[in-house]
Design a protein around this motif. Structure first.
Motif, PDB file in Angstrom:
ATOM      1  N   THR A 304     -11.210  62.507  40.807  1.00  0.00           N
ATOM      2  CA  THR A 304      -9.949  62.398  40.816  1.00  0.00           C
ATOM      3  C   THR A 304      -9.617  62.151  39.357  1.00  0.00           C
ATOM      4  N   PRO A 305     -10.852  61.901  37.839  1.00  0.00           N
ATOM      5  CA  PRO A 305     -10.337  61.551  37.364  1.00  0.00           C
ATOM      6  C   PRO A 305     -10.240  63.053  36.052  1.00  0.00           C
ATOM      7  N   ILE A 306     -10.901  64.029  36.561  1.00  0.00           N
ATOM      8  CA  ILE A 306     -10.992  65.671  35.923  1.00  0.00           C
ATOM      9  C   ILE A 306      -9.691  65.968  36.551  1.00  0.00           C
ATOM     10  N   PHE A 307      -8.858  65.312  37.731  1.00  0.00           N
ATOM     11  CA  PHE A 307      -8.180  66.455  38.404  1.00  0.00           C
ATOM     12  C   PHE A 307      -6.982  65.703  37.601  1.00  0.00           C
ATOM     13  N   LEU A 308      -6.841  64.785  37.536  1.00  0.00           N
ATOM     14  CA  LEU A 308      -5.672  63.522  36.657  1.00  0.00           C
ATOM     15  C   LEU A 308      -5.774  64.796  34.830  1.00  0.00           C
ATOM     16  N   ILE A 309      -6.937  64.560  34.454  1.00  0.00           N
ATOM     17  CA  ILE A 309      -6.913  64.931  33.141  1.00  0.00           C
ATOM     18  C   ILE A 309      -6.161  67.013  33.216  1.00  0.00           C
ATOM     19  N   GLN A 310      -6.723  67.315  34.112  1.00  0.00           N
ATOM     20  CA  GLN A 310      -6.439  68.943  33.818  1.00  0.00           C
ATOM     21  C   GLN A 310      -5.040  69.125  34.334  1.00  0.00           C
ATOM     22  N   GLY A 311      -4.134  67.840  35.603  1.00  0.00           N
ATOM     23  CA  GLY A 311      -2.953  67.642  35.416  1.00  0.00           C
ATOM     24  C   GLY A 311      -2.002  67.977  34.048  1.00  0.00           C
ATOM     25  N   TYR A 312      -2.444  67.154  34.046  1.00  0.00           N
ATOM     26  CA  TYR A 312      -1.584  65.949  32.414  1.00  0.00           C
ATOM     27  C   TYR A 312      -1.830  66.780  31.415  1.00  0.00           C
ATOM     28  N   ALA A 313      -3.061  67.914  31.145  1.00  0.00           N
ATOM     29  CA  ALA A 313      -3.130  67.951  30.266  1.00  0.00           C
ATOM     30  C   ALA A 313      -2.679  69.665  30.636  1.00  0.00           C
ATOM     31  N   ASP A 314      -2.254  69.901  31.587  1.00  0.00           N
ATOM     32  CA  ASP A 314      -1.729  71.476  31.439  1.00  0.00           C
ATOM     33  C   ASP A 314      -0.277  70.806  31.626  1.00  0.00           C
ATOM     34  N   GLY A 315       0.871  69.814  31.800  1.00  0.00           N
ATOM     35  CA  GLY A 315       2.055  69.869  31.751  1.00  0.00           C
ATOM     36  C   GLY A 315       2.240  69.432  30.084  1.00  0.00           C
ATOM     37  N   LEU A 316       1.309  69.295  29.485  1.00  0.00           N
ATOM     38  CA  LEU A 316       1.826  68.832  28.214  1.00  0.00           C
ATOM     39  C   LEU A 316       1.840  70.260  28.131  1.00  0.00           C
ATOM     40  N   LYS A 317       0.766  70.885  28.180  1.00  0.00           N
ATOM     41  CA  LYS A 317       0.297  72.995  27.450  1.00  0.00           C
ATOM     42  C   LYS A 317       1.714  73.221  28.268  1.00  0.00           C
ATOM     43  N   ALA A 318       2.710  73.215  29.603  1.00  0.00           N
ATOM     44  CA  ALA A 318       3.797  73.469  29.868  1.00  0.00           C
ATOM     45  C   ALA A 318       4.980  72.690  28.635  1.00  0.00           C
ATOM     46  N   ASN A 319       5.010  71.997  28.298  1.00  0.00           N
ATOM     47  CA  ASN A 319       5.976  71.129  27.804  1.00  0.00           C
ATOM     48  C   ASN A 319       7.540  70.358  28.920  1.00  0.00           C
ATOM     49  N   VAL A 320       6.303  69.713  30.039  1.00  0.00           N
ATOM     50  CA  VAL A 320       6.793  69.668  31.335  1.00  0.00           C
ATOM     51  C   VAL A 320       7.148  68.265  29.925  1.00  0.00           C
ATOM     52  N   ALA A 321       6.605  67.496  29.271  1.00  0.00           N
ATOM     53  CA  ALA A 321       7.044  65.858  28.890  1.00  0.00           C
ATOM     54  C   ALA A 321       8.052  66.673  28.011  1.00  0.00           C
ATOM     55  N   THR A 322       9.263  66.225  27.798  1.00  0.00           N
ATOM     56  CA  THR A 322       9.744  66.713  26.803  1.00  0.00           C
ATOM     57  C   THR A 322      10.750  66.172  26.025  1.00  0.00           C
ATOM     58  N   ASP A 323      10.140  64.505  25.917  1.00  0.00           N
ATOM     59  CA  ASP A 323      10.677  63.216  24.875  1.00  0.00           C
ATOM     60  C   ASP A 323       9.444  62.920  24.679  1.00  0.00           C
ATOM     61  N   GLU A 324       9.332  62.112  23.270  1.00  0.00           N
ATOM     62  CA  GLU A 324       8.146  61.806  22.916  1.00  0.00           C
ATOM     63  C   GLU A 324       7.286  61.051  24.490  1.00  0.00           C
ATOM     64  N   TYR A 325       8.588  60.002  24.429  1.00  0.00           N
ATOM     65  CA  TYR A 325       7.776  59.097  25.656  1.00  0.00           C
ATOM     66  C   TYR A 325       6.999  59.343  26.857  1.00  0.00           C
ATOM     67  N   LYS A 326       7.520  60.573  27.532  1.00  0.00           N
ATOM     68  CA  LYS A 326       6.501  61.073  28.023  1.00  0.00           C
ATOM     69  C   LYS A 326       5.111  62.053  27.893  1.00  0.00           C
ATOM     70  N   ARG A 327       5.339  62.488  26.127  1.00  0.00           N
ATOM     71  CA  ARG A 327       3.325  63.367  25.753  1.00  0.00           C
ATOM     72  C   ARG A 327       2.982  62.248  26.110  1.00  0.00           C
ATOM     73  N   ASN A 328       3.830  60.500  25.208  1.00  0.00           N
ATOM     74  CA  ASN A 328       2.912  59.248  24.707  1.00  0.00           C
ATOM     75  C   ASN A 328       2.218  58.733  26.205  1.00  0.00           C
ATOM     76  N   PHE A 329       3.023  59.130  27.182  1.00  0.00           N
ATOM     77  CA  PHE A 329       2.581  58.770  28.344  1.00  0.00           C
ATOM     78  C   PHE A 329       1.479  59.439  28.371  1.00  0.00           C
ATOM     79  N   TYR A 330       1.245  60.811  29.042  1.00  0.00           N
ATOM     80  CA  TYR A 330       0.929  61.971  29.104  1.00  0.00           C
ATOM     81  C   TYR A 330      -0.294  62.061  28.560  1.00  0.00           C
ATOM     82  N   CYS A 331      -0.372  61.828  27.044  1.00  0.00           N
ATOM     83  CA  CYS A 331      -1.683  61.290  26.622  1.00  0.00           C
ATOM     84  C   CYS A 331      -2.604  59.974  27.055  1.00  0.00           C
TER      85      CYS A 331
END
Length: 515
Positions: A304-331
Motif C-alpha cells: 500500500t505505501p509503495i503504491f501510494l508513493i508511486q502514484g503520487y510521485a507519478d502525479g507530481l512528475k506528470a504535473n497533475v498537481a497544478t497549484d502549490e497546495y496540491k503539490r504540497n499535499f502530494y509531497c
C-alpha cells in the motif's frame, strides 16, 4: 494335528523303555539258556582241571585211598551241586568207592557211568566223533571240547530230567566224569524270563508316570517362554520369566527377559524420539506457515505505501498537481507513507534481533514512577487534541531492575495501542502495582473487548483483529510481538484482560533489590 512337546517327550521315553524291555525279554528267551549252558560248561571244565590236578598231586596210582583227596573231591561236588566219577572205561570206579548212584546212561553202557570210546577217541555207536543219524532217545546232544574231552546232554526217560555230562581222559589213564542236572538251568531261564516280563511291565508303567512328571517339569518353562514371547510380539513387556534354574533353560529365560527389557527400552526411547520428531515437524510446519504469513503480511504492509508513493510521485512528475497546495499535499502523502515504511522496517529489524537470539537487555536500576510520568507528559498534546481522559495511578519512588529503554518501548506500544482502540468514552488509565517482588504496569482503555479466539494471537507478528480499521488509523501489527520478545528477554510475565468496560494490557518487571 498339533502334538505338544510334552506328549512327544512322553511317547519317546515310553517307546524307548518298551523297546528296551522287549529286547531284554527276547534276549532272555533266545540267549539266556545258551548263556547259562556255556557258563556251566566253563565251570565243568575248570572243575575237571581242578580234580585232575588234585589226583596228580596226591595219588599218582589208580588207587584213590587218600582220605584228604576224597574229602576235597566231595567238597568240590558240593560246591558245584553235581556228581563226580573217577574210574576206567571198563566200569571200574575209584571214586566214589561205593553206594553212589550212577547217572542215567544208554542201554549199551548200562551199569557204567562212562561213555566208551576206542584209542582213536571214537564212540562205539558212531565213528568220526559224529552222533548217529538216529540217536537213541536218551541222548539229546553232544559236543567235543578237545581231543580228550567232550560234553553230552541226556534226558532220563524215567524221571524226565536232563543232565549235562563232561567226560575227560586224565593223564594217568583214568576217566573223569562230572555231571549236573539241567533242571536248574531251565528253571533259571524261565524264572528270568518271567521276572523280566514283570519288571518290564512295571518299568513301563513307572516310566510313563515319571515321563509325565519329567515332561511336565521340562515343558512348563518352555510353555511359559512361549506365552511371554507372544506377549513380547504384541509389544507387551509387563511380564517376565521367573529364572529358577542355573542351566540352559535358565539362561534362555534370562536372555528372553533381557530381550524384553531391551526391546521395551528401545521402543520407549523410539516413541520419545518419534514424539520429539513429531513436535519438531509440527513446529517446523508452524514456522513455515509463520514465514509464509510473515512474507504475506510484509508484502501487504509494503504494497500500500509503495503504491501510494508511486502514484503520487507519478502525479507530481506528470504535473497533475497544478497549484502549490496540491503539490504540497502530494509531497506530504509521499513523506507520510515513507515514514510508515521506515517504522515498519525499524520494527522488523528490532523484532528480528530479538527473535534471532542476538538481542540482549541491559538491566539496571531505575525509577519506574519517574519513567511513567515522563512518558505521559509526552502524550499531553495528543490527549488534549483527541479529548482523552488520562488517569495515572503511580506509587512514588518504585525502583525496578530492567532495561529502561526497552520498558519505555513497551509502555509506548501499549499507549499507542490504547489510543488506537479507544471508544467514545475516551478513558485511558495507567497504573503501577507492587506484587511481591514484582512491579506490574497496566494500561487500560475503554473500548470493545478482544474476542476470546484472538487473545493468544494478538502477540503474533502482523496479527490484526480489524485489518481495515488498523489500516485507517495506522500501525504495523508488530508492536505486541516486540512487547512479547522484550518480556521473554527479561523473563517476566505479560498479558491482556477483558474488563467489563474495556481492555487492560499489563507487564511485570523485577523489583530492585535493596542495598
Amino acid at each position: 494335528m498339533k502334538i505338544s512337546i510334552r506328549y512327544k517327550l512322553l511317547i519317546y521315553m515310553t517307546v524307548n523303555i518298551f523297546i528296551f524291555a522287549l529286547l531284554l525279554y527276547g534276549s532272555n528267551i533266545f540267549f539266556a539258556e545258551k548263556y547259562y549252558m556255556s557258563n556251566k560248561k566253563s565251570n565243568l571244565i575248570e572243575t575237571g582241571k581242578k580234580i585232575s590236578k588234585l589226583i596228580a598231586e596226591k595219588s599218582p596210582s589208580y588207587e584213590l585211598d587218600d582220605s584228604n583227596l576224597i574229602y576235597e573231591i566231595e567238597s568240590v561236588e558240593k560246591e558245584i551241586g553235581g556228581t563226580i566219577y573217577v574210574g576206567t572205561l571198563d566200569g571200574e570206579l575209584y571214586y566214589p568207592l561205593k553206594n553212589k548212584p550212577t547217572p542215567p546212561t544208554i542201554e549199551a553202557d548200562k551199569g557204567s557211568p562212562f561213555f566208551k570210546y576206542d584209542n582213536n577217541f571214537n564212540f562205539p555207536f558212531k565213528s568220526n566223533l559224529e552222533p548217529p543219524e538216529k540217536p537213541e532217545p536218551a541222548i539229546k546232544n553232544w559236543e567235543r571240547y578237545d581231543k580228550n574231552s567232550f560234553f553230552i546232554v541226556m534226558r532220563d526217560p524215567q524221571y524226565k530230567i536232563e543232565t549235562l555230562r563232561y567226560q575227560t581222559h586224565l593223564d594217568n589213564g583214568l576217566e573223569l566224569l562230572i555231571w549236573i542236572t539241567m533242571t536248574g538251568i531251565s528253571e533259571n531261564a524261565t524264572i528270568s524270563n518271567n521276572l523280566t516280563a514283570i519288571v518290564g511291565g512295571i518299568t513301563i508303567i513307572i516310566t510313563v508316570i515319571w515321563a509325565l512328571f519329567v515332561s511336565s517339569r521340562f515343558t512348563r518353562p518352555i510353555s511359559e517362554m512361549n506365552r511371554i514371547t507372544k506377549k513380547i510380539s504384541e509389544l507387551d513387556f509387563s511380564q517376565t520369566l521367573q529364572v529358577k534354574k542355573n542351566d540352559e533353560i535358565g539362561e534362555l529365560s534370562y536372555s528372553i527377559n533381557q530381550l524384553s527389557y531391551n526391546l521395551d527400552n528401545a521402543i520407549r526411547e523410539l516413541n520419545i524420539k518419534n514424539r520429539y520428531l513429531e513436535e519438531d515437524i509440527e513446529h517446523e510446519r508452524k514456522l513455515d506457515k509463520m514465514r509464509q504469513q510473515f512474507i504475506s503480511d510484509v508484502s501487504h504492509e509494503l504494497k500500500t505505501p509503495i503504491f501510494l508513493i508511486q502514484g503520487y510521485a507519478d502525479g507530481l512528475k506528470a504535473n497533475v498537481a497544478t497549484d502549490e497546495y496540491k503539490r504540497n499535499f502530494y509531497c506530504d502523502v509521499i513523506m507520510e507513507e515513507t515514514e510508515k515504511m521506515n517504522m515498519l522496517i525499524k520494527d522488523l529489524l528490532d523484532l528480528s534481533k530479538m527473535q534471532s537470539g542476538f538481542f540482549s537487555v541491559n538491566k539496571t536500576n531505575f525509577n519506574v514512577s519517574f519513567l511513567i510520568k515522563s512518558i505521559v507528559s509526552k502524550y499531553d498534546y495528543i490527549f488534549k487534541e483527541k479529548n482523552i481522559c488520562m488517569k495515572v495511578a503511580v506509587e512514588e519512588e518504585l525502583i525496578g531492575e530492567a532495561d529502561p529503554i526497552r520498558i519505555e518501548q513497551i509502555i509506548v506500544n501499549f499507549m499507542n495501542n490504547a489510543i488506537e482502540h479507544i471508544d467514545d468514552k475516551k478513558i485511558i488509565k495507567l497504573s503501577i502495582n507492587l506484587k511481591g517482588n514484582k512491579i506490574r504496569v497496566s494500561v487500560f482503555n475503554s473500548g470493545l473487548p478482544i474476542p476470546e479466539e484472538s487473545i493468544d494471537k494478538i502477540w503474533s507478528s502482523f496479527y490484526k483483529i480489524d485489518k481495515a480499521r488498523t489500516r485507517i488509523i495506522g500501525g504495523t501489527g508488530l508492536g505486541l510481538s516486540i512487547v512479547r520478545a522484550i518480556q521473554e528477554a527479561h523473563k517476566c510475565a505479560y498479558g491482556v484482560e477483558n474488563l467489563y468496560d474495556g481492555v487492560e494490557f499489563w507487564f511485570e518487571i523485577d523489583l530492585a533489590k535493596k542495598i
